[in-house]
Enzyme design. Structure first.
Site, PDB file in Angstrom:
ATOM      1  N   ASP A 127      -5.392   8.677  11.120  1.00 56.73           N
ATOM      2  CA  ASP A 127      -4.168   7.910  11.342  1.00 56.73           C
ATOM      3  C   ASP A 127      -3.119   8.036  12.634  1.00 56.73           C
ATOM      4  OD1 ASP A 127      -3.112   6.373   8.979  1.00 56.73           O
ATOM      5  OD2 ASP A 127      -3.971   7.931   7.504  1.00 56.73           O
ATOM      6  N   GLU A 133       0.870  -1.323  -0.189  1.00 56.74           N
ATOM      7  CA  GLU A 133       0.052  -0.212  -0.019  1.00 56.74           C
ATOM      8  C   GLU A 133       0.563   1.379  -0.456  1.00 56.74           C
ATOM      9  OE1 GLU A 133      -1.633  -2.342   3.001  1.00 56.74           O
ATOM     10  OE2 GLU A 133      -2.663  -3.101   0.883  1.00 56.74           O
TER      11      GLU A 133
END
Ligand SMILES: Cc1ncc(COP(=O)(O)O)c(C=O)c1O
Lengths: 393, 254
Positions: free
Chosen positions: B56, B45
Site C-alpha cells: 500500500d 472492501e
C-alpha cells in the site's frame, strides 16, 4: 533432518514467498536464475576475485590466546571485521551486485538499519557504477549520522522511511514498495537472510564463504576442519548463516545463536525473537517474529541497531524449533562490557552486534580441548559514539 | 448463491469502495457501510488494518496506522459486523494481510467471516499457489470467495491459473505500483486492460489501484466489469467526513 532450504523454498515449517502478486515477477525471475547464474564459472571467478582483491579475503582465523587462557578452551575468531567496509555485509552485496548485472538491472535499492548494509551496498554500486538508493528509517538517519554521510560520499541517495515506526522494518517496507513500483529495471539487495525465497538461501550462499574458509583454516591450525562449537550473533541472521553454513548438517558441530535481549527479555524492550516471537509472516517470509496478540508487528529494541529486527531468517527459525541450534539472548549491558573486554584482551574493538556473541562465554561451558569459533562479524568504528556515551570515554 | 456472483449477474458496471476499518474513527465502520449502500455502491472492501502494509501507498498506510491507534483489532471488527446483515445486503469483502489472520487462527477467522456474513477475502500477501495448496478447501467450506490480484507484469500462463483458481472476480491492478490515487490513465494502462479483455477469462475482472474520479472510473469500466476506489475515498473521509459520502459517490458515477 535437512537444514538447507528445500526445493519449495522452506526450512522445515519456515520460509516460502508470501508476497503480493505485484512482486511475483521480480522474485520469480530471481528464483529461476540465482542458482544457475551463481554456478557459472565466469560468475564464480569474478566473485572470488573481488572477494580477494577488493574485500580482502580470506579473512584470518585468529587464535585468541588470552581469551582462551581465561576461559580454558580454544577460542578462534573469524575476522569478518577486517572485510572492506568493516563487516561481513559486503560478502553479500558483492554477490548480489554481480547477479544484478547479469540480470540486466540498472538500478539498485536496499534497506538499512544501522547503515552497515547501506554502506556495503553503496560501496559495490560505486564499484560498478550503478545507481543506488538506500531506504533508511527517519529515526535511524538521525541516530546513525556517520553511516549516512558514508553512503552519500559513495554516491548513494539515502531516502528516509517515514511510515510506521520509522526504523528498519519500515525501511524494508519502503524498499519493497519501491520494487513494486519499479519491477523491470531494479534489483533489491536485501541485507540479511530474510525476505521471500530465494533471498534467505541466496544471501546464505554468499555468506557461506565464511565457513568455507573456516574449514581449511581450522584444518591447517588444528588438523581437523570442524570446530566443536560455532557462535554468532543473530539480527536477521546473515553472519550466523555464513558461519554455520558448511556445518549445518554436521552433527559434530554444536551451533549457538546469540540474540539481543535489549533491556531484558521481559522488559518490553528487547529484540530476542526466538524467546518473544511467534510464527507469522514478515517481509514475505513465514518465520518467527515479534508481534502483538492481534498480529501487528512490534518494534524491537537493542542498543545495537544491527540486531534491532523484529524477525529472524527462516533458517534460524528452523534451527531454533528443531533444536539444532541453542539460542541465548544477551542484554545491552553485558554486550557493552564484552565490547570493552575484547578490546582490552585481544586488541580488537568489535561492533556492538558482534560483542553480543562473545557473551556466550559467560553462559555456556566449553571443555579445555574443545574448539570454539566465533564470528567476529564487524568492527566497532561505527559504534564509537555509543561506546563513548556508555563508558564516558 | 454468493452475493458477489449475484451482483455480477445484475449485469451493470460495478462500483466498489475500500476503506480501512477503524478510520477516521473507531466506530465508523457501520455508518460508512450504511452510507455506501444508501448511495448505490455495489460492493465494499473493508480493510483490516495492519502495521506493515507493504503493498500500500502512503494514504492507506496512514489510515491503517490511525485505525490501529484508534484501537481496531480483528476481534473488534467482527464484533462491529455482528449484526451487519440485518441492514446491509451488498457484497462485503474483507481485505487484509495474512499475518493478523494467522494470529487470529485461519480456521476461526473463516468461521467468524461466515457468521457475520462476509462474502469473500482479498489477501494481497497470500499467493495463489499457497492458497490453492493449503487453504482453498477451508475457504470453500465456509462459503468464502478469495480474490486474486493480477498486474501488467503477470504472465499469461499465470493469469490463466489464477482464472482457474478464482471465484468472484479477478482484481486487476491498474499499473505496476502500490495503492494510491491517480488522475488519469495512460495508453499503457488501456492497452493492458484491452489485452486482458481479449483473453476472455471465465472470471469477471475489476480494476483497482489509482481510480480516483469519474474519468478514471469510466476508463476502467470501459474494459472491465467494475472498479474499486480506495485511497481517494479515504482522503475524502478524512477531510469531508462520513455524512458527506453520497457527494463523493455522485462525483464518480451519476
Ligand atoms: C557487524 C554486524 N554484525 C551483525 C549484524 C546483524 O546482521 P545479521 O544477523 O544479518 O548478521 C550487523 C547488522 O548490521 C552488523 O553490522
Amino acid at each position: 533432518m535437512n537444514f538447507n532450504v528445500d526445493e519449495k523454498g522452506y526450512y522445515g515449517d519456515f520460509g516460502g514467498a508470501f508476497i503480493p502478486e505485484m512482486l511475483y515477477p521480480n522474485v520469480e525471475e530471481l528464483r529461476q536464475n540465482y542458482l544457475s547464474i551463481t554456478a557459472e564459472p565466469d560468475f564464480k571467478k569474478e566473485f572470488d576475485e573481488l572477494l580477494k582483491v577488493y574485500v580482502g579475503r580470506p579473512t584470518p582465523l585468529y587464535f585468541a590466546k588470552r581469551l582462551s587462557e581465561k576461559y580454558k578452551t580454544k577460542i578462534y575468531l573469524k575476522r569478518e571485521d577486517l572485510c572492506h567496509t568493516g563487516a561481513h555485509k559486503v560478502n553479500n552485496t558483492i554477490g548480489q551486485i554481480l547477479l544484478a548485472q547479469r540480470l540486466g538491472k540498472k538500478r539498485i535499492i536496499a534497506e538499512t538499519g544501522a547503515g552497515q548494509h547501506g554502506v556495503a551496498t553503496a560501496t559495490v554500486c560505486a564499484l560498478m557504477g550503478i545507481e543506488c538508493i538506500v531506504y533508511m528509517g527517519e529515526l535511524d538517519i538521525q541516530r546513525q549520522a556517520p553511516n549516512v554521510a558514508r553512503m552519500k560520499m559513495l554516491g548513494a541517495e539515502v531516502r528516509p522511511a517515514q511510515s510506521g515506526s520509522k526504523t528498519l522494518k519500515d525501511a524494508t517496507n519502503e524498499a519493497i514498495r519501491d520494487w513494486i513500483n519499479n519491477p523491470v529495471d531494479t534489483h533489491y539487495i536485501i541485507g540479511s537472510v530474510v525476505g521471500p525465497h530465494p533471498y534467505p538461501d541466496m544471501v546464505a550462499r554468499f555468506q557461506a564463504v565464511i565457513s568455507e574458509e573456516t574449514k581449511w583454516q581450522l584444518a591447517e591450525a588444528e588438523g581437523r576442519d570442524y570446530p566443536d562449537h560455532v557462535i554468532a550473533c543473530v539480527g536477521g541472521g546473515s553472519n550466523a548463516a555464513g558461519l554455520y553454513y558448511h556445518y549445518l548438517n554436521d552433527k559434530r558441530v554444536n551451533i549457538i545463536a546469540v540474540e539481543a535481549a535489549g533491556k531484558g527479555i521481559d522488559s518490553g524492550e528487547s529484540a530476542a525473537t526466538s524467546a518473544l516471537g511467534k510464527e507469522g509472516i514478515i517481509h514475505g517470509s513465514k518465520t518467527l517474529l515479534m508481534q502483538t496478540p492481534d498480529g501487528q508487528i512490534t518494534e524491537p529494541y537493542s542498543i545495537s541497531a544491527g540486531l534491532d529486527y523484529p524477525g529472524v531468517g527462516p533458517m534460524h527459525a528452523h534451527l531454533f524449533r528443531s533444536q539444532r541450534a541453542k539460542f541465548i539472548s544477551i542484554p545491552d549491558q553485558e554486550a557493552m562490557d564484552w565490547g570493552l573486554t575484547l578490546s582490552q584482551m585481544e586488541g580488537i574493538i568489535p561492533a556492538i552486534e558482534t560483542a553480543h556473541a562473545f557473551a556466550a562465554l559467560d553462559v555456556c561451558k566449553f571443555g579445555p580441548e574443545e574448539i570454539v569459533v566465533f564470528n567476529c562479524s564487524g568492527r566497532g568504528d561505527k559504534d564509537l559514539d555509543t561506546y563513548i556515551d556508555y563508558f564516558k570515554l | 448463491m454468493n452475493r458477489i456472483d449475484q451482483k455480477f449477474k445484475e449485469g451493470k458496471k460495478l462500483l466498489s469502495l475500500y476503506f480501512s476499518a477503524g478510520h477516521p474513527n473507531l466506530e465508523d465502520t457501520v455508518p460508512i457501510l450504511k452510507q455506501l449502500q444508501a448511495s448505490g455502491v455495489d460492493m465494499v472492501e473493508i480493510g483490516l488494518p495492519f502495521s506493515d502494509p507493504l503493498a500500500d501507498g502512503p494514504t492507506i498506510q496512514e489510515s491503517s496506522t490511525q485505525a490501529l491507534r484508534n484501537g481496531m483489532t480483528t476481534e473488534k471488527l467482527f464484533s462491529q459486523l455482528e449484526e451487519i446483515r440485518q441492514e446491509i445486503q451488498i457484497p462485503l469483502i474483507l481485505m487484509g494481510y495474512f499475518n493478523p489472520m494467522m494470529q487470529f487462527g485461519i480456521e476461526k477467522f473463516c468461521q467468524r467471516c461466515e457468521e457475520v456474513g462476509i462474502d469473500g477475502l482479498i489477501i494481497p500477501d497470500l499467493p495463489v499457489d499457497i492458497y490453492h495448496e493449503q487453504y482453498q478447501t477451508l475457504f470453500n467450506q465456509h462459503g468464502l470467495y478469495n480474490m486474486f490480484l493480477i498486474t501488467p507484469q503477470t504472465s499469461e500462463e499465470r493469469i490463466h491459473f489464477i482464472d482457474k483458481v478464482s471465484n468472484g472476480f479477478i482484481y486487476m491492478v491498474s499499473s505496476a505500483s502500490v495503492t494510491g490515487a491517480k488522475n488519469t490513465f495512460g495508453s499503457a494502462q488501456t492497452d493492458y486492460f484491452q489485452r486482458i479483455k481479449k483473453m476472455k477469462l471465465n472470471t469477471p475482472t475489476v480494476v483497482g489501484f489509482g481510480i480516483s474520479n469519474a474519468e478514471t472510473y469510466e476508463a476502467a469500466t470501459a474494459h472491465a466489469r467494475g472498479a474499486i476506489i480506495g485511497s481517494a475515498f479515504i482522503k475524502f473521509l478524512e477531510h469531508q467526513g462520513v455524512e458527506r459520502i453520497p457527494e463523493f459517490i455522485k462525483s464518480i458515477r451519476k
